[in-house]
Design an enzyme around this catalytic site. Structure first.
Site, PDB file in Angstrom:
ATOM      1  N   ASN A  44       4.639   1.261   8.076  1.00  0.00           N
ATOM      2  CA  ASN A  44       5.320   0.099   8.008  1.00  0.00           C
ATOM      3  C   ASN A  44       6.392   0.303   6.955  1.00  0.00           C
ATOM      4  O   ASN A  44       7.377  -0.403   6.924  1.00  0.00           O
ATOM      5  CB  ASN A  44       4.324  -1.056   8.114  1.00  0.00           C
ATOM      6  CG  ASN A  44       3.603  -0.840   6.669  1.00  0.00           C
ATOM      7  OD1 ASN A  44       3.049   0.191   6.294  1.00  0.00           O
ATOM      8  ND2 ASN A  44       3.453  -2.156   6.075  1.00  0.00           N
ATOM      9  N   GLY A  47      -3.149   2.236   4.114  1.00  0.00           N
ATOM     10  CA  GLY A  47      -3.756   2.147   5.531  1.00  0.00           C
ATOM     11  C   GLY A  47      -4.871   1.096   5.653  1.00  0.00           C
ATOM     12  O   GLY A  47      -4.784   0.060   4.792  1.00  0.00           O
ATOM     13  N   VAL A  94     -10.123   2.991   7.585  1.00  0.00           N
ATOM     14  CA  VAL A  94     -10.014   4.298   7.114  1.00  0.00           C
ATOM     15  C   VAL A  94      -9.977   4.680   5.860  1.00  0.00           C
ATOM     16  O   VAL A  94     -10.738   5.423   5.016  1.00  0.00           O
ATOM     17  CB  VAL A  94      -8.651   4.709   7.777  1.00  0.00           C
ATOM     18  CG1 VAL A  94      -8.417   6.245   7.284  1.00  0.00           C
ATOM     19  CG2 VAL A  94      -8.550   4.776   9.083  1.00  0.00           C
ATOM     20  N   GLY A  95      -9.726   3.505   4.805  1.00  0.00           N
ATOM     21  CA  GLY A  95      -9.867   3.619   3.599  1.00  0.00           C
ATOM     22  C   GLY A  95     -11.185   3.630   2.925  1.00  0.00           C
ATOM     23  O   GLY A  95     -11.538   4.464   1.998  1.00  0.00           O
ATOM     24  N   GLU A 105      -4.904   1.374  -1.195  1.00  0.00           N
ATOM     25  CA  GLU A 105      -4.106   0.096  -0.534  1.00  0.00           C
ATOM     26  C   GLU A 105      -4.418  -0.294   0.873  1.00  0.00           C
ATOM     27  O   GLU A 105      -3.894   0.464   1.938  1.00  0.00           O
ATOM     28  CB  GLU A 105      -2.750  -0.050  -1.112  1.00  0.00           C
ATOM     29  CG  GLU A 105      -2.437   0.030  -2.403  1.00  0.00           C
ATOM     30  CD  GLU A 105      -2.983  -1.267  -3.301  1.00  0.00           C
ATOM     31  OE1 GLU A 105      -3.037  -2.319  -2.573  1.00  0.00           O
ATOM     32  OE2 GLU A 105      -3.104  -1.221  -4.514  1.00  0.00           O
ATOM     33  N   CYS A 110       1.828  -5.746   4.586  1.00  0.00           N
ATOM     34  CA  CYS A 110       0.497  -6.167   4.344  1.00  0.00           C
ATOM     35  C   CYS A 110       0.428  -7.407   3.444  1.00  0.00           C
ATOM     36  O   CYS A 110      -0.649  -7.834   3.200  1.00  0.00           O
ATOM     37  CB  CYS A 110      -0.283  -4.934   3.413  1.00  0.00           C
ATOM     38  SG  CYS A 110       1.029  -4.109   2.157  1.00  0.00           S
ATOM     39  N   GLU A 114      -0.502   0.228  -8.250  1.00  0.00           N
ATOM     40  CA  GLU A 114       0.596   1.232  -7.767  1.00  0.00           C
ATOM     41  C   GLU A 114       1.722   0.573  -8.498  1.00  0.00           C
ATOM     42  O   GLU A 114       1.874  -0.501  -8.993  1.00  0.00           O
ATOM     43  CB  GLU A 114       0.635   1.310  -6.495  1.00  0.00           C
ATOM     44  CG  GLU A 114      -0.256   2.054  -5.626  1.00  0.00           C
ATOM     45  CD  GLU A 114      -0.008   2.431  -4.153  1.00  0.00           C
ATOM     46  OE1 GLU A 114       0.074   3.765  -4.092  1.00  0.00           O
ATOM     47  OE2 GLU A 114      -0.061   1.704  -3.330  1.00  0.00           O
TER      48      GLU A 114
END
Length: 482
Positions: free
Chosen positions: A149, A225, A229-230, A247, A281, A463
């Site tokens: 994205n 993502g 999956v994280g 994130e 997000c 971040e």
């Protein structure tokens, strides 16, 4: 058709196959053919990064700073060209895409300065005659896994601090939008950074991403993502003692109180929930509106949404581009169907939009969609949709609105529209989110301050800005006997 290769140890390398990069506004338009790396390619890239690490991490900080400055300057000088590429491959409108490229360039220039600002401490020991020095050092080879994205901004805000603080990098961009990452890799390759310091490996997450997470030569993984999956990456990194930064998802609330400026509230909700096709997000997907303003607000927002122009992301006057892929469009349509099944009231949108390109090949367009009459337990209020879809929840008062806002497993961003200093101050303190906006869209953050959330939205250090050093460095404490 151009074929774009992986960058490994300073050389452009073929993959074991290729994949097409398709324009989601115009599916007959092929952006390019991009190499697909293998697990063996990942291993070669990691070995190259390991070999380059001693020289890069111990080399002069002025050289690092100048290299990052050159990268930032080239990105900014090519913002129109790179913005067009981003709009073409991901589907952001051209002004939004140019803005994202600009942000990427600014990030590199910011971290060019951070190369020179890394500080430490000198403290006296509790034991006489001993001095204590506290310093930060690079952690080694870092694996960066980025989403579709923000195909240039997110790689930039991971790559720039990693390099600034002396790490070597293996970058895997999202396999659906590799073009911007490849362009960034090309700029980095020509910046004077030594071979092996930065490596680009493109391909599927199940192949390339998994190989990176499992590789013993990678010291840390930074991932942006999905939450699912994280979680898998966090488990794998825990087993191998890798440092990890995640994130992930968001289901961000935007409160509108009775005392809000109606026009301002409508505009910030349109910006937060629907621009960038809702594929952020930080997008506000839950609009929590108190009873006294509810009907006026929803009517005004519906009118605002009907004026949004959906179409080719690169066309002048387009407000909302396509979903980034066919699968993402289908996910949006599936959630619209779920909302209807849950008896939410659809007041606008809810359908795929036909935007003729003259070739007969349609893009992945979804109309801006708004549900009212929703309840907190509905799936459309619990799960991240990641499309131009928002829901309205009616609240009795501020206290009820705050409770609804915090009733989510996510905690990335939250907003409030109000003219009350009392409620704004209380919300800043009691919102269970990492980032809070007062009378501003939740989507849209600065590059020089920390980015991140709470709960299932984020895991590990923040971040961006100076806080990036928390992840990309490790602390060393040294004792010196005078």
């Amino acid at each position: 058709m151009s074929t774009f290769k992986n960058l490994i140890n300073g050389a452009w390398v073929d993959g074991n196959s290729t994949a097409l990069n398709i324009n989601p506004s115009h599916t007959a338009d092929i952006v390019g053919e991009y190499a697909q790396a293998s697990a063996a390619d990942v291993d070669t890239a990691v070995q190259a990064a390991q070999a380059a690490f001693p020289g890069w991490s111990n080399g002069g900080i002025q050289a690092r700073s100048e290299a990052l400055e050159r990268i930032g300057n080239e990105i900014l000088s090519r913002r129109q060209e790179l913005g067009d590429l981003l709009s073409r491959e991901e589907g952001k409108t051209l002004p939004e895409a140019i803005g994202e490229v600009t942000r990427a360039g600014q990030i590199f220039k910011f971290f060019a300065g951070e190369c020179l600002r890394l500080s430490g401490e000198t403290l006296p020991s509790v034991r006489p005659g001993i001095t204590v020095e506290i310093t930060r050092e690079a952690i080694g080879v870092v694996g960066l896994i980025t989403p579709w994205n923000f195909p240039i901004a997110i790689p930039a805000w991971k790559v720039a601090p990693a390099l600034a603080f002396g790490n070597c990098v293996v970058l895997k961009p999202a396999d659906t939008v590799p073009g911007c990452a490849w362009a960034l890799a090309d700029i980095i390759h020509r910046s004077g950074i030594p071979a092996g310091v930065f490596n680009l490996v493109m391909g599927r997450g199940s192949v390339v991403g998994d190989a990176m997470v499992q590789h013993p030569g990678i010291a840390a993984i930074s991932f942006t993502g999905s939450t699912g999956v994280g979680g898998q990456i966090a488990e794998a990194c825990a087993r191998s003692h890798k440092k990890v930064q995640l994130e992930m998802g968001g289901k961000n609330p935007q409160i509108i109180l009775d005392d809000a400026d109606l026009e301002q509230a409508v505009e910030l909700c349109a910006q937060s929930a629907f621009y960038s096709t809702g594929q952020r997000c930080t997008a506000s997907s839950r609009l929590i509106v108190t009873r006294g303003i509810h009907d006026r607000f929803t009517a005004a927002l519906v009118q605002r949404l009907t004026r949004l122009r959906v179409g080719d992301a690169r066309a002048q006057g387009t407000d909302i581009g396509p979903a980034a892929s066919e699968s993402q469009m289908q996910q949006d349509l599936d959630y619209i169907a779920i909302g209807l099944q849950e008896s939410a009231t659809l007041v606008t949108g809810g359908n795929r939009v036909t935007c003729h390109t003259g070739s007969g090949h349609e893009g992945f367009f979804v109309a801006p969609t708004l549900f009212i009459g929703t309840t907190p337990e509905m799936r459309i209020n619990r799960e991240e949709i990641f499309g131009p879809i928002a829901t309205v929840l009616q609240a009795d008062d501020y206290e009820h609105a705050l409770a609804l806002a915090n009733d989510t497993p996510f905690g990335l961003a939250a907003g409030i529209a109000t003219s009350s200093l009392k409620y704004a101050t209380h919300f800043k303190r009691h919102s269970e989110a990492g980032m809070v906006m007062v009378n501003l869209p939740t989507a849209g953050v600065d590059y020089h301050v920390p980015f991140g959330g709470r709960k299932r939205s984020s895991y590990g250090p923040r971040e961006q800005g100076r806080y990036a050093q928390e992840f990309f460095t490790t602390v060393k404490t040294a004792y010196i006997l005078a």
